[in-house]
Design an enzyme around this catalytic site. Structure first.
Site, mmCIF file in Angstrom:
data_model
loop_
_atom_site.group_PDB
_atom_site.id
_atom_site.type_symbol
_atom_site.label_atom_id
_atom_site.label_comp_id
_atom_site.label_asym_id
_atom_site.label_seq_id
_atom_site.Cartn_x
_atom_site.Cartn_y
_atom_site.Cartn_z
ATOM 1 N N GLU A 12 -4.054 -2.687 -2.150
ATOM 2 C CA GLU A 12 -5.793 -2.392 -1.503
ATOM 3 C C GLU A 12 -6.043 -2.350 -3.104
ATOM 4 O OE1 GLU A 12 -7.089 -4.039 0.586
ATOM 5 O OE2 GLU A 12 -6.869 -2.652 2.580
ATOM 6 N N HIS A 58 -6.620 -8.149 -2.771
ATOM 7 C CA HIS A 58 -5.713 -7.556 -2.178
ATOM 8 C C HIS A 58 -4.638 -8.290 -2.711
ATOM 9 C CE1 HIS A 58 -6.116 -7.536 2.065
ATOM 10 N NE2 HIS A 58 -6.019 -8.975 1.798
ATOM 11 N N ASP A 66 4.985 -7.183 3.694
ATOM 12 C CA ASP A 66 4.352 -5.596 4.572
ATOM 13 C C ASP A 66 4.884 -5.843 6.088
ATOM 14 O OD1 ASP A 66 2.824 -7.803 4.597
ATOM 15 O OD2 ASP A 66 1.375 -6.993 3.153
ATOM 16 N N ASN A 114 -10.267 -8.965 -1.012
ATOM 17 C CA ASN A 114 -11.094 -7.462 -2.294
ATOM 18 C C ASN A 114 -10.116 -8.190 -3.153
ATOM 19 O OD1 ASN A 114 -9.157 -7.060 -0.977
ATOM 20 N ND2 ASN A 114 -9.817 -5.147 -0.318
#
Ligand code: PGA
Length: 241
Positions: free
Chosen positions: A143, A138, A67, A136
């Site tokens: 996400e 991800h 990414d 979280n």
């Protein structure tokens, strides 16, 4: 799933580096999917040490990073390209033509994502995708709520992710609100996946992802369906297993 629980973050990094080295030794032109963040730093250091000791040759290895932030060019110190130069690219004998990253400064991020996905496919896909996990759940910048069928694309970053990553940005510099990331499907297409986590703040999410329901609310939970998943955790991250 193969789970290794080791004593410390240093042992996690060493184990991860050995698993990467095993692949490179058996397939000299392996395609590696590479993560950034705190988690893989020690693994990269261990790989550099093996390279320096003459044990590991990267000259035919191909790499694709997961990414990049939209708007940050490869020379921006906050870009993931710069991170990779610091930790790996400038320290081993990777050939420049074999290094693939998303260009954060591309005029059309959407087209850049299409180009990247096609380039990865043209090279036969990823042999080994290395991943960290976000607090979280991800994976890369996929996400919670990311579609299982997603490929490389532009995404909005959650407040949690921007807040957490802000510690790496200079004071007064905002974390971009959008990024480009390989998709869930892109990641799941890897022939092998190596998931790494250390520290007590990753214990709960790692346990939920690997033992709880498979749900888009926790993107990493889809890894339960991967046929060749290896997980390396330090004792703190493995506390609930
Ligand atoms: P970290 O991030 O390695 O900095 O904890 C992991 C991730 O967000 O994927």
């Amino acid at each position: 799933m193969k789970l290794y629980t080791v004593d410390s973050p240093v042992a996690m990094s060493r184990k991860a580096a050995l698993l990467v080295a095993r692949l490179i030794v058996t397939k000299e032109n392996a395609v590696l999917g590479l993560p950034t963040g705190e988690t893989p730093n020690g693994m990269y250091e261990a790989l550099v040490q093996m390279h320096d000791a003459g044990l590991l040759d990267f000259s035919h290895v191909r790499t694709f990073n997961l990414d990049e932030y939209v708007g940050l060019g490869s020379n921006d110190p906050n870009s993931y390209h710069c991170y990779m130069s610091r930790y790996l690219f400038s320290k081993v004998n990777l050939s420049a033509v074999n290094i693939h990253t998303l260009n954060g400064a591309a005029t059309s991020p959407e087209q850049e994502c299409e180009r990247y996905e096609a380039q990865l496919r043209a090279q036969g896909g990823t042999d080994l995708q290395i991943l960290g996990i976000g607090s979280n759940g991800h994976i890369a910048f996929n996400e919670p709520g990311s579609n299982w069928g997603s490929i490389t694309r532009v995404v909005n970053l959650s407040g949690v992710t921007r807040q957490r990553n802000s510690v790496h940005f200079a004071k007064g510099t905002d974390v971009p609100s959008t990024a480009m990331t390989m998709g869930i499907k892109t990641i799941m297409n890897a022939r092998e996946i190596l998931l790494l986590a250390y520290g007590s703040d990753k214990a709960d999410i790692t346990y939920q992802a690997l033992n709880g329901p498979i749900t888009e609310r926790i993107p990493a939970s889809i890894l339960q369906l991967h046929p060749a998943l290896t997980v390396v955790l330090d004792a703190e991250a493995a506390r609930l297993f």
